[in-house]
Design an enzyme around this catalytic site. Sequence first.
Site, short mmCIF file in Angstrom:
data_model
loop_
_atom_site.label_atom_id
_atom_site.label_comp_id
_atom_site.label_asym_id
_atom_site.label_seq_id
_atom_site.Cartn_x
_atom_site.Cartn_y
_atom_site.Cartn_z
NE ARG A 1 -22.76 -4.83 35.28
CZ ARG A 1 -21.47 -5.15 35.24
NH1 ARG A 1 -20.55 -4.29 35.65
NH2 ARG A 1 -21.10 -6.34 34.79
CE LYS B 1 -12.65 -7.45 35.52
NZ LYS B 1 -13.49 -8.46 36.18
NE ARG C 1 -21.48 -4.84 40.00
CZ ARG C 1 -20.52 -5.24 39.19
NH1 ARG C 1 -19.29 -4.75 39.31
NH2 ARG C 1 -20.76 -6.15 38.27
NE ARG D 1 -15.18 -10.78 30.40
CZ ARG D 1 -15.30 -9.61 31.03
NH1 ARG D 1 -14.64 -8.56 30.61
NH2 ARG D 1 -16.07 -9.51 32.09
NE ARG E 1 -21.28 -10.86 35.11
CZ ARG E 1 -21.52 -10.01 36.10
NH1 ARG E 1 -22.67 -10.04 36.76
NH2 ARG E 1 -20.62 -9.11 36.43
P1 ATP Z 1 -16.87 -6.67 37.02
O1 ATP Z 1 -16.86 -5.40 36.25
O2 ATP Z 1 -17.62 -6.59 38.29
O3 ATP Z 1 -15.49 -7.25 37.27
P2 ATP Z 1 -17.51 -8.30 34.78
O4 ATP Z 1 -16.06 -8.49 34.53
O5 ATP Z 1 -18.38 -9.49 34.58
O6 ATP Z 1 -17.73 -7.75 36.24
P3 ATP Z 1 -17.70 -6.26 32.74
O7 ATP Z 1 -16.23 -6.31 32.52
O8 ATP Z 1 -18.33 -4.99 33.00
O9 ATP Z 1 -18.18 -7.16 33.93
O10 ATP Z 1 -18.37 -7.00 31.47
C1 ATP Z 1 -19.77 -7.17 31.37
C2 ATP Z 1 -20.08 -8.07 30.19
O11 ATP Z 1 -19.62 -7.44 28.98
C3 ATP Z 1 -19.42 -9.44 30.18
O12 ATP Z 1 -20.11 -10.39 30.95
C4 ATP Z 1 -19.43 -9.77 28.67
O13 ATP Z 1 -20.69 -10.18 28.23
C5 ATP Z 1 -19.15 -8.41 28.04
N1 ATP Z 1 -17.69 -8.19 27.83
C6 ATP Z 1 -16.90 -7.27 28.44
N2 ATP Z 1 -15.64 -7.36 28.03
C7 ATP Z 1 -15.59 -8.38 27.13
C8 ATP Z 1 -14.56 -8.99 26.35
N3 ATP Z 1 -13.30 -8.58 26.43
N4 ATP Z 1 -14.91 -10.02 25.53
C9 ATP Z 1 -16.15 -10.45 25.44
N5 ATP Z 1 -17.18 -9.92 26.14
C10 ATP Z 1 -16.91 -8.90 26.98
MG MG Z 2 -16.05 -3.79 35.78
#
Ligand code: ATP
Ligand code: MG
Length: 191
Positions: A134, A14, A128, A89, A145
């Site tokens: 991270r 993403k 990564r 999410r 996750r």
């Molecule tokens: P990637 O960025 O590789 O797709 P990802 O989607 O798990 O991985 P991030 O979007 O960076 O990673 O989010 C990291 C963490 O931040 C999540 O695992 C969660 O704990 C928190 N987080 C991020 N966005 C939200 C959200 N919309 N609602 C709740 N928690 C969130």
């Molecule tokens: Mg990301």
Amino acid sequence: MLNIVITGAPGSGKGTQSDLIVKNYGLFHISTGDMLRAEIKAGSKIGKQAEQIIADGRLVPDEVMIEMLHKQILEHKDAKGFIFDGFPRTVAQAGALDKMLAGVGAKIDILLVMNVKHETLVERLILRGQTSGRADDNKETIEKRLAVYTENTLPVIEFYRASGRLTEADNNTTVDECFAQIKRIIESHKG
Ligand code: ATP
Ligand code: MG
């Protein structure tokens, strides 16, 4: 405005594709993961609340995320459009996003899900983790996750799919090949 939601499992690319969309279409990037990591780094109240949750691979509470998003939308409502990366999410976040956008006379124009095979996701995230620093890029938290994604975020995607609004990109491929698909989706939306 051109508002895009980019969704998909952790490690589905993403952030990488959002950067390319920003470069090519000038949208304002809202990455909730990046925002939360910045809050942690700054030692803010939200950062303190989120740090352990993120390290465990769980979700930060909806109220916190929705308020954070609302602020960003209001602060940047003159943008050409937004790319929402990592939000919504949960089903509650999805409902809130529609309302927040309606409040500034906008809507989601493109809903995009990135499809990647489970084992590829795990491989990419472990790789990564070797350089990202991270706290959540380790094998145990990655599986957590992915389970949280299946439980909380897949229902949002199924809901969007059922409403006929979902577009899909296959990212079991290269960055460029995936972006070529996304470009076609955006161009055909613009008509
Ligand atoms: P990637 O960025 O590789 O797709 P990802 O989607 O798990 O991985 P991030 O979007 O960076 O990673 O989010 C990291 C963490 O931040 C999540 O695992 C969660 O704990 C928190 N987080 C991020 N966005 C939200 C959200 N919309 N609602 C709740 N928690 C969130
Ligand atoms: Mg990301």
